[in-house]
Design a protein around this motif. Structure first.
Motif, PDB file in Angstrom:
ATOM      1  N   UNK A 157       0.825  -1.218   0.000  1.00 29.73           N
ATOM      2  CA  UNK A 157       0.000   0.000   0.000  1.00 29.73           C
ATOM      3  C   UNK A 157       0.861   1.270   0.000  1.00 29.73           C
ATOM      4  N   UNK A 158       1.985   1.232   0.684  1.00 30.68           N
ATOM      5  CA  UNK A 158       2.837   2.413   0.797  1.00 30.68           C
ATOM      6  C   UNK A 158       3.451   2.837  -0.528  1.00 30.68           C
ATOM      7  N   UNK A 159       3.356   1.982  -1.553  1.00 26.29           N
ATOM      8  CA  UNK A 159       4.017   2.252  -2.829  1.00 26.29           C
ATOM      9  C   UNK A 159       3.040   2.400  -3.990  1.00 26.29           C
ATOM     10  N   UNK A 160       1.742   2.388  -3.695  1.00 23.52           N
ATOM     11  CA  UNK A 160       0.739   2.546  -4.750  1.00 23.52           C
ATOM     12  C   UNK A 160       0.293   4.003  -4.806  1.00 23.52           C
ATOM     13  N   UNK A 161       0.589   4.658  -5.929  1.00 25.93           N
ATOM     14  CA  UNK A 161       0.172   6.046  -6.137  1.00 25.93           C
ATOM     15  C   UNK A 161      -1.115   6.132  -6.944  1.00 25.93           C
ATOM     16  N   UNK A 162      -1.294   5.199  -7.850  1.00 31.24           N
ATOM     17  CA  UNK A 162      -2.474   5.244  -8.714  1.00 31.24           C
ATOM     18  C   UNK A 162      -2.812   3.877  -9.254  1.00 31.24           C
ATOM     19  N   UNK A 163      -4.082   3.667  -9.593  1.00 27.49           N
ATOM     20  CA  UNK A 163      -4.552   2.401 -10.131  1.00 27.49           C
ATOM     21  C   UNK A 163      -5.514   2.641 -11.285  1.00 27.49           C
ATOM     22  N   UNK A 164      -5.486   1.720 -12.240  1.00 26.50           N
ATOM     23  CA  UNK A 164      -6.558   1.603 -13.226  1.00 26.50           C
ATOM     24  C   UNK A 164      -7.321   0.342 -12.885  1.00 26.50           C
ATOM     25  N   UNK A 165      -8.629   0.472 -12.709  1.00 33.71           N
ATOM     26  CA  UNK A 165      -9.467  -0.636 -12.253  1.00 33.71           C
ATOM     27  C   UNK A 165     -10.681  -0.760 -13.160  1.00 33.71           C
ATOM     28  N   UNK A 166     -11.011  -2.001 -13.508  1.00 42.74           N
ATOM     29  CA  UNK A 166     -12.244  -2.276 -14.241  1.00 42.74           C
ATOM     30  C   UNK A 166     -13.288  -2.746 -13.235  1.00 42.74           C
ATOM     31  N   UNK A 167     -14.423  -2.050 -13.192  1.00 47.20           N
ATOM     32  CA  UNK A 167     -15.476  -2.393 -12.249  1.00 47.20           C
ATOM     33  C   UNK A 167     -16.304  -3.569 -12.758  1.00 47.20           C
ATOM     34  N   UNK A 168     -17.190  -4.045 -11.910  1.00 44.07           N
ATOM     35  CA  UNK A 168     -17.988  -5.222 -12.240  1.00 44.07           C
ATOM     36  C   UNK A 168     -18.834  -5.011 -13.492  1.00 44.07           C
ATOM     37  N   UNK A 169     -19.272  -3.786 -13.743  1.00 44.97           N
ATOM     38  CA  UNK A 169     -20.118  -3.520 -14.914  1.00 44.97           C
ATOM     39  C   UNK A 169     -19.313  -3.194 -16.167  1.00 44.97           C
ATOM     40  N   UNK A 170     -17.981  -3.231 -16.057  1.00 40.97           N
ATOM     41  CA  UNK A 170     -17.120  -2.947 -17.201  1.00 40.97           C
ATOM     42  C   UNK A 170     -16.613  -1.524 -17.275  1.00 40.97           C
ATOM     43  N   UNK A 199     -13.910  -6.143  -5.579  1.00 39.53           N
ATOM     44  CA  UNK A 199     -14.516  -4.842  -5.860  1.00 39.53           C
ATOM     45  C   UNK A 199     -14.218  -4.353  -7.268  1.00 39.53           C
ATOM     46  N   UNK A 200     -13.214  -4.899  -7.901  1.00 37.32           N
ATOM     47  CA  UNK A 200     -12.822  -4.492  -9.245  1.00 37.32           C
ATOM     48  C   UNK A 200     -11.589  -5.264  -9.665  1.00 37.32           C
ATOM     49  N   UNK A 201     -11.279  -5.194 -10.953  1.00 36.72           N
ATOM     50  CA  UNK A 201     -10.112  -5.889 -11.494  1.00 36.72           C
ATOM     51  C   UNK A 201      -9.019  -4.859 -11.745  1.00 36.72           C
ATOM     52  N   UNK A 202      -7.936  -4.946 -10.994  1.00 40.25           N
ATOM     53  CA  UNK A 202      -6.803  -4.037 -11.152  1.00 40.25           C
ATOM     54  C   UNK A 202      -6.032  -4.439 -12.399  1.00 40.25           C
ATOM     55  N   UNK A 203      -5.880  -3.513 -13.339  1.00 42.72           N
ATOM     56  CA  UNK A 203      -5.177  -3.836 -14.581  1.00 42.72           C
ATOM     57  C   UNK A 203      -3.861  -3.087 -14.742  1.00 42.72           C
ATOM     58  N   UNK A 204      -3.740  -1.949 -14.065  1.00 40.76           N
ATOM     59  CA  UNK A 204      -2.519  -1.147 -14.196  1.00 40.76           C
ATOM     60  C   UNK A 204      -2.267  -0.400 -12.893  1.00 40.76           C
ATOM     61  N   UNK A 205      -1.000  -0.188 -12.575  1.00 43.25           N
ATOM     62  CA  UNK A 205      -0.654   0.514 -11.334  1.00 43.25           C
ATOM     63  C   UNK A 205       0.489   1.482 -11.568  1.00 43.25           C
ATOM     64  N   UNK A 206       0.395   2.625 -10.907  1.00 45.14           N
ATOM     65  CA  UNK A 206       1.507   3.569 -10.842  1.00 45.14           C
ATOM     66  C   UNK A 206       2.111   3.436  -9.452  1.00 45.14           C
TER      67      UNK A 206
END
Length: 458
Positions: A157-170, A199-206
């Motif tokens: 958690x201390x190293x996650x600045x940003x996320x791209x997430x796909x929600x359940x509805x797309x 809660x969602x599908x994490x696809x990319x992280x900063x």
């Protein structure tokens, strides 16, 4: 039209499989339970994940997202069939920008690969699960994975600045960004960190990266008794040292490691063992190792192996990474409970486990991150398929969790809840906290299609 045919039309033939051997390979993780999905999908972009989730939502099809499948709690077991969504092909390191102190990665990047890539630039990604050569960053984020260096550097958690997430509805959402400070609205990224794909599908992280320490040193230290090693942990901290890592191991684990790795891999004596790692500027590291050696000798250490370089320290860590495999090599089922206790309860925990072992007749091995109290407590069962032995082992797990909670601890520090710990989750949090989990799950996944059946929430 079959599910496989519709998915193939949606995503392409190379990205969908219903072959029996593939379904079996993606039916579980390192926990013992498995369940077959109806299809395994291998997306290669966030947009493909979004199309898949739109389809699944429209047809009420369960989707279980999966990283590298090296978890210990059944977190990626598709218990309700449907689609197994593996992110392993989304394995690009998109950008490393040392000027901004960030790395942008897809979810399937292997943790050690990112560490090596930034290390070549003189930079550092500290989170280091023991399975770092196998586990993916997306899985690390979904479980908020830790590792030995949490003591000084913190968890994922201390190293996650940003996320791209796909929600359940797309829907595709972006949380956070590449700045190291950001207080724009709710901290939505934190909602998905540790959410175990529910809660969602994490696809990319900063991710935040930091300059690599100029020097790393380590000590491998043996003690005649475990309680002496535990006392040394407190002594190190009380004398003003903050190691980058501080690991402890009990006698059972040491004996298994000697059998698995060979008698010369570890000192022959001792029922307690510490690994102490320090980092910083070269002169400071050398001076701190000198001081620690003196401190540990005065505390009863009988054997100290000193690593004066990063390469020598890595050799010590490789032994630590083999501990779990050493226990598996016994041929017994290993119920790996990553409980967390206040550091002051370390000796009491091991004494409790010793007494429980004597009463149950089952071996119990304890090792792990003594600096932050995250001790991997492994209940070893020689025939878990035997109903009587399974019941006895499950009773030990229940007693362990009861003891941990009664002593101010937590039932998981980095593996998550998944299936394995779902029966105890409600007792581990308050009633109102459990209801809040259910409320958030229902709000983001009203059809309950994302990794259903986990945490006891559905």
């Amino acid at each position: 039209m079959s599910l496989a045919t519709e998915l193939t039309q949606l995503l392409g033939t190379a990205q969908v499989s219903t072959e029996p051997e593939v379904l079996q390979a993606y039916s579980g993780d390192k926990w013992y339970a498995t369940a077959l999905p109806e299809a395994v999908v291998f997306p290669e972009s966030t947009e493909e994940v979004a199309r898949l989730m739109q389809y699944a939502s429209a047809h009420n099809i369960p989707v279980t997202a999966r990283g590298a499948g090296v978890g210990y709690v059944g977190g990626c077991v598709p218990v309700r069939g449907g689609i197994c969504l593996t992110l392993e092909k989304m394995n690009r390191i998109i950008e490393i920008c040392t000027a901004d102190g960030v790395a942008i990665v897809e979810a399937g990047v292997i943790t050690a690969d990112l560490q090596q890539a930034v290390r070549e630039l003189g930079w550092f990604y500290p989170p280091d699960p023991a399975s770092k050569k196998e586990c993916s960053l997306g899985g690390n984020i979904a479980t908020n994975a830790g590792g030995p260096r949490c003591l000084k550097y913190g968890v994922t958690r201390s190293y996650v600045l940003g996320l791209t997430v796909v929600l359940a509805n797309g829907d595709i959402v972006s949380c956070g960004g590449r700045t190291h400070k950001n207080k724009t609205g709710f901290n939505l990224a934190d909602l998905f960190i540790g959410s175990e794909g529910m809660l969602g599908v994490i696809t990319e992280a900063t991710l935040r990266i930091i300059p690599h320490p100029l020097a790393i040193g380590a000590l491998s230290v043996s003690f005649p008794e475990f309680h002496m090693a535990a006392a040394a942990v407190q002594n190190i901290l009380n004398h003003g040292h903050l190691p980058s890592a501080l690991e402890i191991t009990d006698g059972f684990t040491l004996a298994a490691a000697r059998r698995y790795l060979g008698e010369n891999a570890l000192p022959k004596d001792g029922k307690g063992h510490l690994i102490v790692e320090v980092d910083g500027r070269p002169q400071a590291v050398a001076e701190e190792l000198d001081a620690l050696c003196e401190l540990l000798k005065n505390g009863g250490a009988t054997n100290i192996q000193r690593a004066n370089s990063e390469a020598e320290a890595e050799a010590i860590w490789q032994l630590r990474r083999e501990f779990s495999y050493s226990l598996k090599a016994t041929g017994m089922t290993k119920l790996n409970e990553d409980i967390v206790i206040p550091r002051s309860q370390l000796v009491a925990l091991v004494e409790f486990c010793r007494e429980m072992s004597e009463k149950s007749g089952l071996d119990i091995a304890c090792f792990g991150h003594s600096g932050d109290g995250n001790i991997h407590t492994n209940i070893m069962v020689d025939d878990y398929a035997n109903p009587e032995k399974k019941q006895k082992a499950d009773e030990c797990v229940h007693k362990l969790f009861d003891w941990v909670l009664a002593h101010g601890g937590s039932i998981t520090g980095e593996h998550g809840i998944g299936l394995a710990k779902a029966p105890w989750f409600k007792n581990a949090v308050s009633e109102s906290t459990f209801i809040l989990h259910q409320t958030i799950k229902s709000a983001l996944d009203p059809k309950n299609i994302l990794n259903p059946g986990k945490m006891g929430l559905s």
